[in-house]
Enzyme design. Sequence first.
Site, PDB file in Angstrom:
ATOM      1  N   ASP A 207      68.039  53.580  40.704  1.00 17.68           N
ATOM      2  CA  ASP A 207      69.544  52.760  39.673  1.00 17.68           C
ATOM      3  C   ASP A 207      70.810  53.660  39.820  1.00 17.68           C
ATOM      4  O   ASP A 207      72.261  53.269  39.056  1.00 17.68           O
ATOM      5  CB  ASP A 207      69.468  51.681  38.678  1.00 17.68           C
ATOM      6  CG  ASP A 207      68.008  51.979  38.495  1.00 17.68           C
ATOM      7  OD1 ASP A 207      67.318  50.891  39.605  1.00 17.68           O
ATOM      8  OD2 ASP A 207      67.424  51.666  37.619  1.00 17.68           O
TER       9      ASP A 207
ATOM     10  N   GLU B  12      69.004  40.705  38.726  1.00 18.18           N
ATOM     11  CA  GLU B  12      69.131  41.749  38.545  1.00 18.18           C
ATOM     12  C   GLU B  12      70.580  42.835  38.749  1.00 18.18           C
ATOM     13  O   GLU B  12      71.017  42.053  40.126  1.00 18.18           O
ATOM     14  CB  GLU B  12      68.199  42.326  38.012  1.00 18.18           C
ATOM     15  CG  GLU B  12      67.015  42.764  38.734  1.00 18.18           C
ATOM     16  CD  GLU B  12      66.260  43.827  38.497  1.00 18.18           C
ATOM     17  OE1 GLU B  12      65.712  43.562  36.826  1.00 18.18           O
ATOM     18  OE2 GLU B  12      65.316  44.022  39.191  1.00 18.18           O
TER      19      GLU B  12
END
Length: 498
Positions: A17, A239
């Site tokens: 991420d 997302e």
Amino acid sequence: MKQAYNPYLPLTEFVPDGEPHNFNGRVYIYGSHDVPGGVKYCEGDYVTYSAPENDLTDWRYEGVIYHRTDDPSNAKDQMQLWAPDVTCGPDGRYYLYYCYSFYPEIGVAVSDSPAGPFKFYGHVHYPESINGGATLREFMPFDPAVLTDDDGRVYLYYGFAPAAEKEMKMPKLSQEEIDKLPETSKERVAMFSKIEFGENGMVAELEPDMLTLKEVPHVSIPGGHHTAGTGFEGHGFFEASSIRKVGSKYYFVYSSHKSHELCYAVSDKPDRDFVYGGTIVSNGDVGLNGRTEPLNTLGNNHGGMVKANGEWYIFYHRQTNGTEFSRQGCAEKIKILPDGKIKQVEITSCGLNGGPLKGEGAYPAVIACNIVSPTNPSVINYQNPVMKTQTRITEDVEDGVHTPFITDIAEGTKLGYKYFDFEGLSKVTLTVRGKFHGTVTLSSELDNSDGVSETAFSIDNAQWTEISLDSTIRDGVRALYLTFKGEGKLDLETVTLG
């Protein structure tokens, strides 16, 4: 001269991420923190690494910057810290935005340095005039991204939209059905099955205090069932919100409902009118030049863009250890064209190296950017632990020493490394173990159409041993592909070019 390859951090590190930011001439990586062989997402505390923008081979560990229990909402340490982002606020301090395990709340921590450590500051909330000052919980406050604009105004982005996941197999299940699933699948399935989410990416402006919403959040880009007629069809928001300003344009990077790809949208405004741009990277190269079959294990994806030393890069992550819970950061150089478009880039082994790797010497086998086995599915299926059956990256740990390697190499496995600058390559040596009888084909092309040589070998050894392959790969910047055929299974630790 030091080289960089993917993954760009030490092979013992798992920071997915990744949100890269250039602060004062250094690139800082903020991300989640997985562990090898993890059974949940983001089991570690937040750490960060940084490198001078003119040398992205030289990453320095800055240490733990925020602990899971630093937020009063997780004082009992029952949740994991998920994907964060950092911005330099109007006051010159650095603000870390984060969330916990689908807990409907965005936390904020602050530091005087981009290297941290960060201290708990508060939770994003409404002003008293809106919802009585309540903490933001609407539209699933998840995967926060934050932008401090040139005029000092601050914008918060977030959201989660699983309502139209046609590319992933994730139906609604009962608790009884969830309980019967393998452990590595339960968490993700349970999330989708039990939680009510919004269906779009959201945005709202913050007050200069970095905590108080100026407004009720509104849609930034569509997801779920809302993409029809918007230009986002097939690549709706899922997302992984990420935002950057490039000149006068705002680039919103996100994971689409395919999950393995990072897409982008562009606007002249920070909080509305975003237009779909395209895919920047897929961690299986799906979509690149029309490709439909993945060249790597597919899994979720999250990352962001950064400009360093005049060049733009996209950061993303890959899956290891046969799970969704042991992800490692990777990066590729990208080009923003004069018309503002970004062409999809291929995943490589050389990543941040600034060019091909040297066509000589020993390399960890796990820098393979293409790992293909007969069980690779073309979509992500969170119910089926298929990753455990694929050829995959894993590691041994003995007396604190980590040995990463590729395991379950079998009939039909193909490993690809891109790119090397070869000059007079005559031999490739593989450090392997296992039981296997068959051949390995060496080539510079995925379809084995150039530089092809084939070597027969037989091994039955639980200890690491070497096999030597003759090479006919021509000089120049080329890929290296290894294709295995035969009976049995192998582990591969090192590829030595000579």
